[in-house]
Scaffold this motif. Structure first.
Motif, PDB file in Angstrom:
ATOM      1  N   ARG A  12     -29.040 -50.590 -16.854  1.00 18.43           N
ATOM      2  CA  ARG A  12     -27.736 -50.693 -17.517  1.00 18.43           C
ATOM      3  C   ARG A  12     -27.015 -49.350 -17.517  1.00 18.43           C
ATOM      4  NH1 ARG A  12     -30.518 -53.785 -21.266  1.00 18.43           N
ATOM      5  NH2 ARG A  12     -30.580 -52.052 -22.722  1.00 18.43           N
ATOM      6  N   VAL A  13     -27.755 -48.276 -17.799  1.00 16.68           N
ATOM      7  CA  VAL A  13     -27.145 -46.944 -17.828  1.00 16.68           C
ATOM      8  C   VAL A  13     -26.610 -46.583 -16.445  1.00 16.68           C
ATOM      9  CG1 VAL A  13     -27.643 -44.480 -18.088  1.00 16.68           C
ATOM     10  CG2 VAL A  13     -28.488 -46.100 -19.780  1.00 16.68           C
ATOM     11  N   VAL A  14     -27.405 -46.842 -15.419  1.00 11.11           N
ATOM     12  CA  VAL A  14     -26.980 -46.512 -14.055  1.00 11.11           C
ATOM     13  C   VAL A  14     -25.804 -47.375 -13.629  1.00 11.11           C
ATOM     14  CG1 VAL A  14     -27.709 -46.572 -11.633  1.00 11.11           C
ATOM     15  CG2 VAL A  14     -29.235 -45.624 -13.371  1.00 11.11           C
ATOM     16  N   ASP A  15     -25.868 -48.663 -13.916  1.00 11.05           N
ATOM     17  CA  ASP A  15     -24.784 -49.565 -13.525  1.00 11.05           C
ATOM     18  C   ASP A  15     -23.475 -49.238 -14.240  1.00 11.05           C
ATOM     19  OD1 ASP A  15     -26.456 -50.853 -11.789  1.00 11.05           O
ATOM     20  OD2 ASP A  15     -26.827 -52.570 -13.106  1.00 11.05           O
ATOM     21  N   ASP A  16     -23.559 -48.758 -15.479  1.00  7.63           N
ATOM     22  CA  ASP A  16     -22.359 -48.459 -16.256  1.00  7.63           C
ATOM     23  C   ASP A  16     -21.798 -47.067 -15.971  1.00  7.63           C
ATOM     24  OD1 ASP A  16     -22.566 -50.933 -17.396  1.00  7.63           O
ATOM     25  OD2 ASP A  16     -23.448 -50.219 -19.280  1.00  7.63           O
ATOM     26  N   ALA A  17     -22.535 -46.248 -15.247  1.00  4.78           N
ATOM     27  CA  ALA A  17     -22.074 -44.886 -14.952  1.00  4.78           C
ATOM     28  C   ALA A  17     -20.867 -44.944 -14.020  1.00  4.78           C
ATOM     29  CB  ALA A  17     -23.194 -44.083 -14.311  1.00  4.78           C
ATOM     30  N   PRO A  18     -19.923 -44.034 -14.216  1.00  5.38           N
ATOM     31  CA  PRO A  18     -18.759 -44.019 -13.330  1.00  5.38           C
ATOM     32  C   PRO A  18     -19.164 -43.593 -11.917  1.00  5.38           C
ATOM     33  CG  PRO A  18     -18.704 -42.142 -14.810  1.00  5.38           C
ATOM     34  CD  PRO A  18     -19.860 -43.001 -15.238  1.00  5.38           C
ATOM     35  N   ALA A  19     -18.378 -44.010 -10.946  1.00  7.87           N
ATOM     36  CA  ALA A  19     -18.646 -43.632  -9.560  1.00  7.87           C
ATOM     37  C   ALA A  19     -18.418 -42.137  -9.384  1.00  7.87           C
ATOM     38  CB  ALA A  19     -17.721 -44.414  -8.633  1.00  7.87           C
ATOM     39  N   LEU A  20     -19.129 -41.546  -8.412  1.00  8.19           N
ATOM     40  CA  LEU A  20     -18.957 -40.129  -8.138  1.00  8.19           C
ATOM     41  C   LEU A  20     -17.602 -39.868  -7.497  1.00  8.19           C
ATOM     42  CD1 LEU A  20     -22.368 -39.093  -6.540  1.00  8.19           C
ATOM     43  CD2 LEU A  20     -21.524 -38.498  -8.796  1.00  8.19           C
ATOM     44  N   SER A  21     -17.006 -38.759  -7.869  1.00  9.23           N
ATOM     45  CA  SER A  21     -15.778 -38.349  -7.190  1.00  9.23           C
ATOM     46  C   SER A  21     -16.173 -37.798  -5.820  1.00  9.23           C
ATOM     47  CB  SER A  21     -15.058 -37.269  -7.996  1.00  9.23           C
ATOM     48  OG  SER A  21     -15.819 -36.075  -7.990  1.00  9.23           O
ATOM     49  N   SER A  22     -15.226 -37.669  -4.927  1.00  6.82           N
ATOM     50  CA  SER A  22     -15.548 -37.140  -3.603  1.00  6.82           C
ATOM     51  C   SER A  22     -16.035 -35.700  -3.705  1.00  6.82           C
ATOM     52  CB  SER A  22     -14.346 -37.245  -2.672  1.00  6.82           C
ATOM     53  OG  SER A  22     -13.271 -36.498  -3.177  1.00  6.82           O
ATOM     54  N   GLU A  23     -15.510 -34.935  -4.680  1.00  5.72           N
ATOM     55  CA  GLU A  23     -15.975 -33.559  -4.891  1.00  5.72           C
ATOM     56  C   GLU A  23     -17.440 -33.537  -5.301  1.00  5.72           C
ATOM     57  OE1 GLU A  23     -13.752 -31.417  -7.754  1.00  5.72           O
ATOM     58  OE2 GLU A  23     -12.203 -30.809  -6.337  1.00  5.72           O
ATOM     59  N   ASP A  24     -17.799 -34.400  -6.258  1.00  6.29           N
ATOM     60  CA  ASP A  24     -19.192 -34.461  -6.715  1.00  6.29           C
ATOM     61  C   ASP A  24     -20.119 -34.886  -5.585  1.00  6.29           C
ATOM     62  OD1 ASP A  24     -18.505 -33.633  -9.263  1.00  6.29           O
ATOM     63  OD2 ASP A  24     -18.382 -35.682 -10.055  1.00  6.29           O
ATOM     64  N   ALA A  25     -19.684 -35.855  -4.797  1.00  4.25           N
ATOM     65  CA  ALA A  25     -20.491 -36.306  -3.670  1.00  4.25           C
ATOM     66  C   ALA A  25     -20.698 -35.178  -2.668  1.00  4.25           C
ATOM     67  CB  ALA A  25     -19.843 -37.506  -3.001  1.00  4.25           C
ATOM     68  N   ASP A  26     -19.655 -34.383  -2.422  1.00  7.34           N
ATOM     69  CA  ASP A  26     -19.778 -33.236  -1.517  1.00  7.34           C
ATOM     70  C   ASP A  26     -20.775 -32.211  -2.052  1.00  7.34           C
ATOM     71  OD1 ASP A  26     -17.986 -34.329   0.274  1.00  7.34           O
ATOM     72  OD2 ASP A  26     -16.271 -33.187  -0.500  1.00  7.34           O
ATOM     73  N   HIS A  27     -20.737 -31.980  -3.361  1.00  7.86           N
ATOM     74  CA  HIS A  27     -21.688 -31.039  -3.962  1.00  7.86           C
ATOM     75  C   HIS A  27     -23.124 -31.532  -3.788  1.00  7.86           C
ATOM     76  CE1 HIS A  27     -18.924 -28.200  -5.811  1.00  7.86           C
ATOM     77  NE2 HIS A  27     -18.183 -29.226  -6.225  1.00  7.86           N
ATOM     78  N   LEU A  28     -23.344 -32.819  -4.004  1.00  7.21           N
ATOM     79  CA  LEU A  28     -24.690 -33.369  -3.840  1.00  7.21           C
ATOM     80  C   LEU A  28     -25.148 -33.280  -2.387  1.00  7.21           C
ATOM     81  CD1 LEU A  28     -24.685 -36.504  -6.154  1.00  7.21           C
ATOM     82  CD2 LEU A  28     -25.978 -34.400  -6.421  1.00  7.21           C
ATOM     83  N   ARG A  29     -24.247 -33.551  -1.460  1.00  3.98           N
ATOM     84  CA  ARG A  29     -24.603 -33.450  -0.044  1.00  3.98           C
ATOM     85  C   ARG A  29     -24.979 -32.025   0.324  1.00  3.98           C
ATOM     86  NH1 ARG A  29     -19.804 -36.711   0.550  1.00  3.98           N
ATOM     87  NH2 ARG A  29     -20.431 -38.869   0.726  1.00  3.98           N
ATOM     88  N   ALA A  30     -24.303 -31.056  -0.277  1.00  2.93           N
ATOM     89  CA  ALA A  30     -24.615 -29.652  -0.003  1.00  2.93           C
ATOM     90  C   ALA A  30     -25.981 -29.280  -0.584  1.00  2.93           C
ATOM     91  CB  ALA A  30     -23.535 -28.754  -0.578  1.00  2.93           C
ATOM     92  N   LEU A  31     -26.310 -29.855  -1.734  1.00  2.00           N
ATOM     93  CA  LEU A  31     -27.602 -29.557  -2.359  1.00  2.00           C
ATOM     94  C   LEU A  31     -28.761 -30.219  -1.637  1.00  2.00           C
ATOM     95  CD1 LEU A  31     -26.656 -29.920  -6.120  1.00  2.00           C
ATOM     96  CD2 LEU A  31     -27.217 -27.799  -4.905  1.00  2.00           C
ATOM     97  N   LEU A  32     -28.526 -31.402  -1.106  1.00  2.00           N
ATOM     98  CA  LEU A  32     -29.579 -32.158  -0.437  1.00  2.00           C
ATOM     99  C   LEU A  32     -29.103 -32.521   0.964  1.00  2.00           C
ATOM    100  CD1 LEU A  32     -32.373 -33.377  -0.915  1.00  2.00           C
ATOM    101  CD2 LEU A  32     -31.266 -35.413  -1.755  1.00  2.00           C
ATOM    102  N   PRO A  33     -29.432 -31.692   1.954  1.00  4.81           N
ATOM    103  CA  PRO A  33     -28.959 -31.943   3.318  1.00  4.81           C
ATOM    104  C   PRO A  33     -29.421 -33.295   3.854  1.00  4.81           C
ATOM    105  CG  PRO A  33     -29.968 -29.779   3.134  1.00  4.81           C
ATOM    106  CD  PRO A  33     -30.235 -30.509   1.855  1.00  4.81           C
TER     107      PRO A  33
END
Length: 55
Positions: A12-33
């Motif tokens: 429920r917590v995961v499903d209710d979480a807002p979607a990642l912004s493109s900036e946040d997604a870019d940060h995650l991609r940089a952290l985890l190649p």
């Protein structure tokens, strides 16, 4: 809380979480190649040991 209740709560917590912004997604991609993301495999939890019943 039982294992099933905990899983349902986390879902429920995961499903209710807002979607990642493109900036946040870019940060995650940089952290985890990509290479690391491809080789990552889901781990299985070790079986729980049962405790002897109290006397």
């Amino acid at each position: 809380m039982t294992r099933e209740e905990r899983r349902a709560y986390i879902r429920r917590v995961v499903d209710d979480a807002p979607a990642l912004s493109s900036e946040d997604a870019d940060h995650l991609r940089a952290l985890l190649p990509l290479g690391a993301r491809r080789t990552a495999r889901p781990t299985t939890a070790a079986p729980l040991r049962r405790r002897p019943a109290a006397a």
